[in-house]
Motif scaffolding. Structure first.
Motif, PDB file in Angstrom:
ATOM      1  N   PRO A 196       0.835  -1.206   0.000  1.00  0.00           N
ATOM      2  CA  PRO A 196       0.000   0.000   0.000  1.00  0.00           C
ATOM      3  C   PRO A 196       0.869   1.255   0.000  1.00  0.00           C
ATOM      4  O   PRO A 196       1.602   1.521   0.956  1.00  0.00           O
ATOM      5  N   ASP A 197       0.789   2.032  -1.046  1.00  0.00           N
ATOM      6  CA  ASP A 197       1.537   3.283  -1.107  1.00  0.00           C
ATOM      7  C   ASP A 197       0.760   4.377  -0.373  1.00  0.00           C
ATOM      8  O   ASP A 197      -0.457   4.304  -0.216  1.00  0.00           O
ATOM      9  N   ASP A 198       1.477   5.395   0.055  1.00  0.00           N
ATOM     10  CA  ASP A 198       0.855   6.447   0.865  1.00  0.00           C
ATOM     11  C   ASP A 198      -0.329   7.105   0.165  1.00  0.00           C
ATOM     12  O   ASP A 198      -1.320   7.463   0.798  1.00  0.00           O
ATOM     13  N   ASN A 199      -0.227   7.275  -1.155  1.00  0.00           N
ATOM     14  CA  ASN A 199      -1.297   7.968  -1.882  1.00  0.00           C
ATOM     15  C   ASN A 199      -2.470   7.054  -2.246  1.00  0.00           C
ATOM     16  O   ASN A 199      -3.394   7.474  -2.932  1.00  0.00           O
ATOM     17  N   GLU A 200      -2.431   5.808  -1.771  1.00  0.00           N
ATOM     18  CA  GLU A 200      -3.509   4.867  -2.083  1.00  0.00           C
ATOM     19  C   GLU A 200      -4.486   4.676  -0.926  1.00  0.00           C
ATOM     20  O   GLU A 200      -5.488   3.974  -1.074  1.00  0.00           O
ATOM     21  N   TRP A 201      -4.199   5.284   0.217  1.00  0.00           N
ATOM     22  CA  TRP A 201      -5.041   5.078   1.394  1.00  0.00           C
ATOM     23  C   TRP A 201      -6.240   6.011   1.404  1.00  0.00           C
ATOM     24  O   TRP A 201      -6.122   7.207   1.127  1.00  0.00           O
ATOM     25  N   TYR A 202      -7.408   5.463   1.764  1.00  0.00           N
ATOM     26  CA  TYR A 202      -8.632   6.251   1.919  1.00  0.00           C
ATOM     27  C   TYR A 202      -9.368   5.777   3.171  1.00  0.00           C
ATOM     28  O   TYR A 202      -9.320   4.593   3.513  1.00  0.00           O
ATOM     29  N   ALA A 235     -15.639   5.004   1.015  1.00  0.00           N
ATOM     30  CA  ALA A 235     -14.257   5.501   1.062  1.00  0.00           C
ATOM     31  C   ALA A 235     -14.218   6.977   0.662  1.00  0.00           C
ATOM     32  O   ALA A 235     -14.847   7.387  -0.312  1.00  0.00           O
ATOM     33  N   VAL A 236     -13.476   7.769   1.433  1.00  0.00           N
ATOM     34  CA  VAL A 236     -13.340   9.201   1.143  1.00  0.00           C
ATOM     35  C   VAL A 236     -11.863   9.588   1.212  1.00  0.00           C
ATOM     36  O   VAL A 236     -11.052   8.939   1.879  1.00  0.00           O
TER      37      VAL A 236
END
Length: 489
Positions: free
Chosen positions: A302-308, A430-431
């Motif tokens: 999981p990359d940092d910009n993929e988390w919601y 998811a937001v």
């Protein structure tokens, strides 16, 4: 008499001359809009300008400089090929001439192309990128559907199915007055997966009183073999191995800021309603924050910009959006009967809150069933390495100073005891960081974090005074199975 005759003759001549000039006044064309007429292939459009002074007129119609018709007031333009066209209407008589231009755009037809062979394994994402050519417009509208169900409204589709089979996939593209539909079959191949997100990628607990970092199971059963005092990477591997075969064993996440990251061996499909079920110990007022990630770049992490974040009733209620607590192991002391473990903590506020936690344990009451000394109450990764000499040490991979970050929601949890319950997760909730909805085809990773900072009214010791309960054992978050509700096997 002659004089009268000549005067009458002169009047007749003047009248004749006057009538001749009036009948050949210059013609005028009106009713022609300056707007471009937009047509599609196959359209026919009648151009019908208004004309004044109709007598003695000659008419010509030219399309892009080439004469196409003459002698007619109206002209029917037949859109047989795409492009920009200038239709000129010319009119003249002995009194003068006029001309007007019609601008016509015949749009390119929409053409769709999709691979003929579409196949994917169940619970895996197939990225379908169709070819779309057509008019140069900004109002394209797309829809992907199976039967009566619309499954996507973007040009590209990330297709996923939790069941095997062959599905008829329809792709509709609309622009202006054009609508085109392409149909393809997609084959979903059967595959076997484990329903639980059993892989533990990251274990980042926050300590508290009687905190037990080594538990993989039920925290109360520390005596009976649920403790695994291992180096960090070995602990992750052990937790992964246990959870692979049994979704029941839990990890102790601990106090505020603690979290763990889990991975499925497949992608959980985003469909209507709840997609996952998380079993955890928390109270009705102490719901953990759940973050999800879809492995967009397929790099397996999981990359940092993929988390919601999954939206719940607590979203936006944080009193501190960027809170940090730093925990530092201090020392261990022993006497003939007891062992004392110390750690300090402080936060990141302008005037830092801080404190010390001391765990006092007797040796006789802290032995496990296999004769080892329990790690219950120790700092994460700290263990008794030699019982005879009462030596302790930090196992490989664990750190003696840890910082936990996240949002903080301060909440009075009096009368809301934690218990084992199930938390349903809908991926459609998811937001992003702005609280705006994010469309995900599914998710591969789940992070569960304690974000509620608990306070309680202590009637026993403090006469009902509000007391900080973040470090109390009874308020620690524990996370067990994370199940894919879409997976039927």
């Amino acid at each position: 008499m002659k004089k009268t005759f000549f005067l009458n003759l002169l009047a007749v001549v003047c009248l004749a001359i006057s009538c001749t000039k009036e009948s050949f006044n210059a013609p005028t064309i009106t009713g022609v809009s300056t707007d471009t007429i937009v047509l599609n292939i196959g359209d026919k459009f009648v151009l019908a300008p208004s004309i004044t002074n109709l007598k003695g007129n000659d008419y010509k119609w030219l399309v892009n400089g080439k004469q196409m018709a003459e002698g007619q007031v109206n002209y029917t333009f037949d859109a047989t090929q795409p492009g920009n066209f200038e239709v000129v209407f010319k009119i003249n008589n002995k009194g003068g001439e006029d001309q007007q231009s019609f601008k016509i755009l015949v749009e390119k037809p929409i053409v769709l192309s999709i691979d003929n062979q579409l196949a994917v394994s169940m619970c895996q994402v197939l990225d379908i990128v169709p070819g779309v050519t057509g008019p140069d417009r900004s109002d394209y509208d797309y829809a992907w559907s199976i039967g009566d169900s619309v499954i996507g409204r973007q040009r590209n589709l990330s297709f996923i199915s939790p069941v095997a089979g062959t599905f008829e996939l329809k792709f509709r593209a609309t622009a202006g007055k054009q609508t085109v539909i392409a149909t393809r079959n997609v084959t979903v191949k059967a595959a076997q997966y484990i329903q639980n997100a059993y892989m533990v990628l990251e274990y980042a607990p926050s300590p508290a009183k009687n905190f037990n970092w080594a538990i993989i199971g039920t925290a109360e059963y520390w005596k009976f073999g649920d403790e695994y005092k291992l180096p960090y990477n070995d602990f992750l591997a052990k937790a992964t191995d246990i959870r692979k075969n049994d979704a029941g064993p839990a990890l102790v996440i601990g106090s505020w800021g603690g979290y763990a990251t889990f991975k499925f061996d497949h992608t959980v499909a985003n469909a209507s309603g709840p997609d996952m079920e998380i079993s955890a110990i928390y109270s009705k007022l102490d719901v953990p924050a759940v973050y999800v990630a879809y492995d967009v770049n397929k790099n397996g992490k999981p990359d940092d910009n993929e988390w919601y974040e999954i939206k719940n009733d607590d979203l936006g209620l944080e009193d501190i959006s960027d809170y940090q607590m730093t925990f530092t192991y201090s020392k261990t002391e022993t006497d003939s009967k007891r062992i004392y473990s110390y750690f300090n903590w402080s936060d990141n506020q302008a005037t830092p809150a801080q404190g010390e936690v001391v765990t006092n344990k007797t040796f006789t009451s802290s032995m496990t069933s296999d004769g080892t000394f329990s790690s219950r109450g120790f700092f994460p990764g700290l263990s008794v390495t030699d019982l005879t000499s009462k030596q302790t040490g930090l196992l490989d991979g664990w750190k003696n100073t840890i910082t936990r970050k996240g949002k903080r929601i301060t909440c009075n949890l009096t009368g809301a005891p934690p218990f084992l319950q199930k938390l349903n997760i809908d991926i459609d909730l998811a937001v992003d960081k702005k609280g705006e909805h994010v469309a995900l085809p599914g998710i591969d990773f789940v992070k569960v974090q304690k974000v509620i900072y608990p306070f309680e009214q202590d009637f026993i010791n403090n006469g009902g005074k509000i007391v900080d309960f973040n470090m109390e054992e009874g308020r620690m978050l524990q996370v067990a199975g994370i199940l894919d509700k879409r997976l039927k096997n």
